[in-house]
Design a protein around this motif. Structure first.
Motif, PDB file in Angstrom:
ATOM      1  N   UNK A 152       0.815  -1.226   0.000  1.00  0.00           N
ATOM      2  CA  UNK A 152       0.000   0.000   0.000  1.00  0.00           C
ATOM      3  C   UNK A 152       0.843   1.268   0.000  1.00  0.00           C
ATOM      4  N   UNK A 153       2.054   1.182  -0.544  1.00  0.00           N
ATOM      5  CA  UNK A 153       2.983   2.302  -0.446  1.00  0.00           C
ATOM      6  C   UNK A 153       2.482   3.536  -1.192  1.00  0.00           C
ATOM      7  N   UNK A 177      12.146   8.018   5.002  1.00  0.00           N
ATOM      8  CA  UNK A 177      11.993   6.748   4.315  1.00  0.00           C
ATOM      9  C   UNK A 177      13.067   5.779   4.789  1.00  0.00           C
ATOM     10  N   UNK A 178      12.779   4.486   4.668  1.00  0.00           N
ATOM     11  CA  UNK A 178      13.732   3.462   5.096  1.00  0.00           C
ATOM     12  C   UNK A 178      13.422   2.164   4.364  1.00  0.00           C
ATOM     13  N   UNK A 179      14.375   1.229   4.433  1.00  0.00           N
ATOM     14  CA  UNK A 179      14.171  -0.129   3.910  1.00  0.00           C
ATOM     15  C   UNK A 179      13.760  -0.136   2.442  1.00  0.00           C
ATOM     16  N   UNK A 231      15.716   6.606  -4.237  1.00  0.00           N
ATOM     17  CA  UNK A 231      15.400   7.250  -5.511  1.00  0.00           C
ATOM     18  C   UNK A 231      13.931   7.091  -5.891  1.00  0.00           C
ATOM     19  N   UNK A 232      13.294   6.061  -5.353  1.00  0.00           N
ATOM     20  CA  UNK A 232      11.927   5.736  -5.767  1.00  0.00           C
ATOM     21  C   UNK A 232      10.942   6.860  -5.478  1.00  0.00           C
ATOM     22  N   UNK A 233      11.053   7.500  -4.303  1.00  0.00           N
ATOM     23  CA  UNK A 233      10.038   8.477  -3.892  1.00  0.00           C
ATOM     24  C   UNK A 233      10.579   9.865  -3.584  1.00  0.00           C
ATOM     25  N   UNK A 290      24.379   6.537  -1.558  1.00  0.00           N
ATOM     26  CA  UNK A 290      23.263   6.389  -2.492  1.00  0.00           C
ATOM     27  C   UNK A 290      22.125   7.337  -2.137  1.00  0.00           C
ATOM     28  N   UNK A 291      21.875   7.502  -0.849  1.00  0.00           N
ATOM     29  CA  UNK A 291      20.813   8.406  -0.417  1.00  0.00           C
ATOM     30  C   UNK A 291      21.166   9.850  -0.757  1.00  0.00           C
TER      31      UNK A 291
END
Length: 313
Positions: free
Chosen positions: A76-77, A94-96, A100-102, A125-126
């Motif tokens: 349900x993200x 955000x975690x886990x 880059x996704x959101x 990466x973050x």
């Protein structure tokens, strides 16, 4: 206490409350924010509409900034992210998952994005993904943890050496002295989880809170690394996991033993035998359950005293 973290979030103290599942409801988040820190709602244990309810209640309980912690491994993200935007939340941790996704999607809507990592590799990466701050969480932390088992003492200076954005230390921090130590190592602020579990406002079951207070050194252990590493209090369920490991179990067998809602059973419902009891190593230094305002007051008082003592050395 002005620095990069307090200015980024517009808070009095650079203290962030971890968005822990089954512990971080609106009462805890609003209490932390009202006491000068940054409260986070733990979306990982909330269905989308439950999260919406907690956001709305938090907005009524505080006029101070608060945020939502979103573990990206849960279902349900997309619905959760849309609710965060619809309700006007200004800060998301955000975690886990892949930052880059959101990150860009949220930032385009005016939301500050912070990502939680457990290694230098993921911190880089973050930063490349464009997040505005990073939480670097050491091996001491409770709940889901890093596979590399890097401690906070080693992780913070390694990450600080390579990133330019604000850095928040997490894992093994429950006192003002620990806060000062991590900031000397290069952190701009701290995230505390376990200390806020043992607060009056935490949504955890009273029996779980008491088990945290009763915990001694060595009471926790990192396990289930084949699924997702998690630090747990040792109890009947933990012992069952250890017995299963002696048989060389498959991942499927580990999943079958874990089952569903094991964390809810332990932390929220108070089943101290069969539940998953997620807490950090620092539980051995937590000796009472008290209101959030007193916890933050104690941390800041000890921080200032320790800073004064350090100058004299």
């Amino acid at each position: 206490m002005k620095n990069k973290v307090s200015e980024l979030f517009k808070i009095k103290y650079p203290i962030i409350q971890g968005g822990m599942i089954w512990n971080s409801g609106w009462r805890l988040a609003s209490a932390v924010s009202n006491s000068g820190g940054l409260g986070l709602l733990g979306a990982g244990s909330m269905y989308p509409e439950v999260l919406r309810e907690h956001i709305q209640k938090c907005k009524k309980a505080t006029i101070k900034p608060f945020g939502v912690n979103v573990p990206m491994l849960y279902p349900n993200l997309e619905e959760i992210m849309n609710i965060i935007v619809e309700e006007g939340v200004q800060i998301v941790f955000t975690s886990a998952g892949n930052p880059k996704t959101w990150t860009s999607w949220l930032q385009d809507k005016g939301i500050i994005v912070v990502h939680v990592v457990s290694s230098l590799k993921f911190a880089l990466k973050a930063q490349d993904a464009g997040v505005q701050a990073i939480v670097a969480e050491g091996f001491e932390a409770g709940g889901h943890n890093g596979r590399d088992e890097t401690t906070t003492l080693a992780l913070i200076p390694m990450v600080r050496e390579h990133i330019k954005i604000p850095l928040i230390a997490a894992g093994g921090i429950a006192t003002g002295r620990a806060m000062l130590a991590t900031m000397i190592l290069g952190a701009d602020g701290v995230q505390m989880g376990s200390r806020f579990v043992a607060s009056e406002e935490s949504s955890a079951h009273r029996d779980f809170k008491q088990s945290v207070v009763d915990a001694k050194e060595g009471a926790t252990h990192l396990t289930l690394k084949e699924l997702a590493p998690v630090r747990l209090l040792k109890n009947k369920f933990f012992n069952e996991v250890q017995e299963l490991y002696k048989t060389g179990p498959t991942i499927e067998e580990l999943k079958n033993l874990l089952g569903r809602a094991r964390a809810k059973k332990g932390m929220f419902e108070g089943d101290l035998d069969n539940g998953e009891l997620e807490i950090g190593q620092i539980s051995g230094l937590i000796h009472d359950i008290k209101p959030v305002k007193d916890i933050i007051g104690d941390v800041i008082s000890e921080f200032e005293l320790a800073k004064t003592e350090a100058v004299k050395l």
